[in-house]
Design a protein around this motif. Structure first.
Motif, PDB file in Angstrom:
ATOM      1  N   ALA A 591      33.865   8.282  15.992  1.00 29.26           N
ATOM      2  CA  ALA A 591      34.146   8.100  14.534  1.00 29.26           C
ATOM      3  C   ALA A 591      34.169   7.014  14.556  1.00 29.26           C
ATOM      4  CB  ALA A 591      35.849   8.693  14.456  1.00 29.26           C
ATOM      5  N   LYS A 592      34.693   6.082  15.441  1.00 29.83           N
ATOM      6  CA  LYS A 592      34.069   4.715  15.506  1.00 29.83           C
ATOM      7  C   LYS A 592      33.026   3.738  15.567  1.00 29.83           C
ATOM      8  CE  LYS A 592      39.114   4.254  18.560  1.00 29.83           C
ATOM      9  NZ  LYS A 592      39.664   3.571  19.451  1.00 29.83           N
ATOM     10  N   LEU A 593      32.076   5.194  16.150  1.00 33.30           N
ATOM     11  CA  LEU A 593      31.168   4.321  16.340  1.00 33.30           C
ATOM     12  C   LEU A 593      30.179   4.923  14.665  1.00 33.30           C
ATOM     13  CD1 LEU A 593      29.768   5.915  20.050  1.00 33.30           C
ATOM     14  CD2 LEU A 593      30.039   3.468  19.532  1.00 33.30           C
ATOM     15  N   ARG A 653      43.588   3.070  12.830  1.00 32.69           N
ATOM     16  CA  ARG A 653      43.226   2.751  13.815  1.00 32.69           C
ATOM     17  C   ARG A 653      41.318   2.906  14.160  1.00 32.69           C
ATOM     18  NH1 ARG A 653      46.799   5.908  16.929  1.00 32.69           N
ATOM     19  NH2 ARG A 653      45.441   7.916  17.215  1.00 32.69           N
ATOM     20  N   THR A 654      41.311   3.457  14.047  1.00 34.02           N
ATOM     21  CA  THR A 654      39.895   3.996  13.812  1.00 34.02           C
ATOM     22  C   THR A 654      39.185   2.744  12.811  1.00 34.02           C
ATOM     23  OG1 THR A 654      39.738   6.192  13.677  1.00 34.02           O
ATOM     24  CG2 THR A 654      37.497   5.692  12.932  1.00 34.02           C
ATOM     25  N   LEU A 655      39.378   2.714  11.631  1.00 32.93           N
ATOM     26  CA  LEU A 655      38.923   1.296  10.443  1.00 32.93           C
ATOM     27  C   LEU A 655      39.462   0.316  11.293  1.00 32.93           C
ATOM     28  CD1 LEU A 655      39.910   2.733   6.966  1.00 32.93           C
ATOM     29  CD2 LEU A 655      37.475   2.824   7.778  1.00 32.93           C
ATOM     30  N   ALA A 656      40.617  -0.116  12.076  1.00 26.22           N
ATOM     31  CA  ALA A 656      40.950  -1.640  12.664  1.00 26.22           C
ATOM     32  C   ALA A 656      39.736  -2.140  14.008  1.00 26.22           C
ATOM     33  CB  ALA A 656      41.380  -0.984  13.038  1.00 26.22           C
ATOM     34  N   VAL A 657      38.764  -1.563  14.596  1.00 27.48           N
ATOM     35  CA  VAL A 657      37.002  -1.586  15.259  1.00 27.48           C
ATOM     36  C   VAL A 657      36.165  -1.168  14.341  1.00 27.48           C
ATOM     37  CG1 VAL A 657      36.191  -0.488  16.959  1.00 27.48           C
ATOM     38  CG2 VAL A 657      38.347  -0.361  16.961  1.00 27.48           C
ATOM     39  N   ALA A 658      36.285  -0.674  13.510  1.00 28.85           N
ATOM     40  CA  ALA A 658      34.912  -0.331  12.767  1.00 28.85           C
ATOM     41  C   ALA A 658      34.575  -1.324  11.433  1.00 28.85           C
ATOM     42  CB  ALA A 658      34.588   0.863  11.983  1.00 28.85           C
TER      43      ALA A 658
END
Length: 791
Positions: A591-593, A653-658
């Motif tokens: 999902a992060k990708l 957590r996902t948006l913190a990377v994306a």
């Protein structure tokens, strides 16, 4: 309706089958094959891609429409995986469902629930489920638990003429009832039908993905409209080129593979677990597996095998022969013997002439004893837990000493009053101690060690004697700490919660206490898995975050559990937990990708649109970047093992990377494009050279996002990143892919600038990874630790 105890005749059954009066239930796996095909083909993502593909077709440049292959890939992969999951669940559900006993032509026969016909006479015993609505025609101390229907946990006694509803289950006694409503007419027919249904119902993971996609859709409309206006407003540009550049703006905004890979990961989890004879009744249970922090295991049937043997009879009288005769009569008087009584039956000679029975008290988990009152001088006899019946007497202490060695001890005693009296059993005359030997499951020790290594707390919660339970767990080589008799626990509250969290082994636990313990652990923030096989486990299984039932257990436990271990192997549970972690951990990773790509695509479209510049890329260029930076790596990452326990907070957590990584990719790309191209009108050759340099910067930076998301590294993940960079090098180095993608590498200065910008972007992504991990207090392992090495 016939009420004869001989049941229907074969002719009557055939007539009812011909008339359609059969207990036909909805398909076990929910959607039909056509529903699955339709749901995977006619999706919103496929619809958007199809419209954009048609626009590319109108330009006559079919090669630029290669992204249209995603429509086929999305549909085919989704259909194949869900059909595999459907077939797996259909096959397993046949094994896992309830198999009622019907009386036909005077003979008892076990059939599938779908073969029950209107008017069938159905026999029930403790642990069995009422599969259709009807009324009782014969009851032998029959008590039902209707909590699945009413929410009330108290047992409900049933006598001849009383109504029974599907979904209830027997907790004591036995009886016969006649089927009066079958199939869809039954009050709770859907309960058992849905027990093996393949569903994609709500879960934290799916809700999080849907929330993110909803936010993305809000941004797509204005940004897409701006992109369309700007691309068609470019001077000296053909409509075909404007269409292609517009499509190249819109396609990357759609996280086309995220929903597909999520569904595929769930479906693959179902299939993998199915191969281990593990039936997933509810698909989100796979997500629950990954979040489990405490496993509450029943002793009997989970750590030990269900079968027991009578090791010895410690006679407390001077007449051992009379003790054996009483045991034989108790066996003869029990129409539905439990495991303990079956062990006694195997060790004593059958009674020559059964004594007349005047009263019976079936065994219940709450009472901890059973009893029979015989006519004349036969007397009143009880068989049950010595510590419950006698307390701290000399005989009770002797039983405690024997039980401390891990053996199960029952007391045979003569009661002073009928066993069905309100204050039964009354004064007792101890007659014998029955010592039962339990066989350990050969894989129990290894399974307990696995949970200990993985940081998953284990609580053994049993209705047996506390000392005996403690001895069993110690014999498995795992020290779970203090052992407590549940009768000494405080009332539910803070002190109760503290005790449940601190203590590892509990004995003499009632069904209601099991439920309270699950609630106490959940109140302390734990995700609780409860394993069990008996009817006394139903309440706790129903309330746990994840209910795991044994395949040989009571039908009622299988009906309420999310997961059924059909082969009864407790050792399957580590594989179940590992599968949940693999699915959830990998979905979060991919999902992060996908969302990084969506963020940088939207940012590029917005900024370049506001600048009034043409989009630097063509659809085929973005398709190749999407496949080799995200699509193929994401697919491989979604299949890999993952042993980290899932934690709440998936969205943030996902948006913190994306978001930061997506903005970095967009920033580097925009800076490269503006610097190498400039503003205003430029020659087509210069546009192509600037686009090439910009694509290099984007590829270098975006592929490094893959590099950090793939951590911690195993060698194959390093190879995955190296393959992506190697592939792109060949794309720019070889003439034919350069020509197909419209690339020009002849202007060295611009190419060098793109490479430098890309390297700077890689450094920024790397720094962001370190900073965000440290701020959130997460581990910063670049390489996987040896003990967590992927198999």
């Amino acid at each position: 309706m016939p009420t004869e105890l001989s049941g229907l005749t074969s002719t009557q059954v055939a007539q009812r089958v011909a008339a359609g009066q059969v207990n036909t239930l909805p398909a076990r796996s929910g959607r039909s094959t056509w529903d699955i095909v339709r749901a995977n083909v006619f999706t919103r993502v496929n619809g958007i891609l199809f419209v954009l593909f048609c626009l590319v077709v109108l330009t006559g440049n079919l090669l630029q429409g290669a992204f249209g292959l995603l429509i086929i890939a999305n549909s085919v992969v989704g259909i194949v995986q869900e059909l595999r999951a459907k077939r797996t669940l259909d096959n397993l559900a046949v094994v896992g469902e309830a198999h009622p006993v019907v009386v036909r032509d005077g003979v008892r026969t076990r059939i599938t629930r779908d073969e029950v016909v209107l008017g069938d006479l159905i026999a029930v015993a403790p642990g069995e489920q009422i599969v259709v609505d009807g009324s009782v025609v014969a009851a032998d101390y029959l008590e039902l638990d209707e909590s699945l229907l009413t929410g009330e946990a108290d047992p409900v006694p049933k006598r001849a003429g009383d109504a029974v509803l599907s979904g209830a289950h027997v907790i004591a006694g036995s009886g016969l009832y006649v089927a009066e409503k079958v199939g869809a007419d039954a009050y709770a027919a859907q309960l058992t039908a849905q027990a093996a249904k393949f569903t994609l119902v709500s879960s934290e993971l799916r809700q999080g993905i849907n929330r993110i996609l909803r936010w993305v859709s809000y941004l797509l409309v204005p940004v897409g409209a701006l992109a369309i206006f700007v691309q068609f407003d470019q001077p000296d540009t053909t409509w075909q080129e404007s269409v292609l550049r517009m499509v190249a703006v819109l396609v990357p905004m759609v996280p086309e593979g995220l929903v597909l890979l999520t569904s595929m990961a769930f479906a693959l989890g179902v299939v993998r677990l199915g191969r281990r004879q593990c039936l997933v009744n509810e698909l989100p249970a796979i997500e629950g597996l990954a979040r489990v922090s405490v496993v509450c295991a029943d002793k009997t049937g989970t750590l030990t095998q269900n079968a027991m043997t009578l090791g010895e009879v410690v006679d407390l009288t001077d007449d051992p022969g009379h003790t054996r005769r009483v045991l034989a009569q108790l066996v003869a008087a029990d129409p539905a013997p439990n495991a303990s009584m079956q062990a006694v039956a195997a060790a004593v000679e059958p009674a020559d002439v059964p004594w007349p029975v005047v009263a019976r008290a079936p065994f219940t988990s709450a009472r901890k004893w059973s009893g029979v009152s015989f006519a004349a001088d036969g007397g009143h006899w009880v068989l049950g837990a010595p510590d419950v019946l006698l307390g701290h007497t000399e005989v009770g202490r002797r039983a405690e000493e024997i039980g401390a060695g891990g053996r199960r001890v029952l007391l045979l005693a003569r009661a002073g009053q009928p066993v069905d009296a309100p204050d039964a059993p009354g004064p007792l005359e101890p007659t014998a101690l029955l010592v039962l030997d339990q066989l350990m499951r050969p894989d129990a020790a290894e399974t307990l060690a696995y949970f200990d290594e993985q940081g998953v707390a284990l609580k053994v919660i049993s209705g047996d004697n506390a000392a005996s339970v403690g001895a069993v767990t110690r014999s498995l080589g795992v020290d779970l700490g203090e052992v407590i008799d549940a009768r000494t626990l405080p009332s539910p509250g803070d002190k109760f919660d503290d005790t449940v969290e601190a203590v590892g082994v509990f004995g003499r636990v009632t069904p209601e206490q099991k439920r309270q313990m699950v609630g106490a652990l959940q109140h302390r923030g734990h995700a609780v898995a409860m394993t069990g096989d008996g009817v006394n486990d139903v309440l706790a299984l129903k309330d746990a975050d994840l209910g795991v039932a044994m395949g040989s257990g009571a039908p009622a436990t299988r009906a309420v559990a999310q997961i059924v271990l059909l082969d009864d192997r407790f050792a399957t549970l580590p594989h179940v937990v590992a599968e949940g972690r693999r699915v959830i951990g990998n979905v979060e990773r991919v999902a992060k990708l996908f969302l990084t790509k969506t963020v940088y695509a939207i940012a590029l479209a917005l900024v370049i649109g506001l600048m009034g510049l043409p989009n630097p890329f063509l659809p085929l260029q973005m398709t190749v970047v999407g496949w080799f930076t995200i699509g193929i790596p994401a697919f491989l990452l979604s299949l890999a093992p993952n042993r980290e326990r899932a934690k709440p907070g998936f969205v943030w957590r996902t948006l913190a990377v994306a978001i930061p990584c997506g903005l970095i990719v967009a920033g580097v790309t925009i800076a490269t494009y503006v610097t190498t191209r400039g503003f205003g009108e430029v020659a087509d050759l210069h546009q192509e050279q600037a686009s090439t340099a910009t694509l290099i910067a984007l590829i270098l930076t975006a592929t490094w996002v893959l590099a950090v998301v793939a951590r911690p590294y195993y060698w194959w993940r390093v190879g995955l990143v190296a393959f992506a960079y190697g592939f792109y090098f060949l794309v720019f180095a070889l003439p034919w892919p350069r020509h197909a993608l419209g690339l020009d590498v002849t202007h060295t200065t611009e190419i060098v600038f793109g490479v430098v910008a890309g390297v700077i972007g890689m450094g920024l992504v790397e720094a962001t990874w370190w900073v965000t991990r440290i701020v959130r207090g997460e581990r910063t392992d670049v390489w996987a630790q040896p003990k967590a090495a992927a198999p």
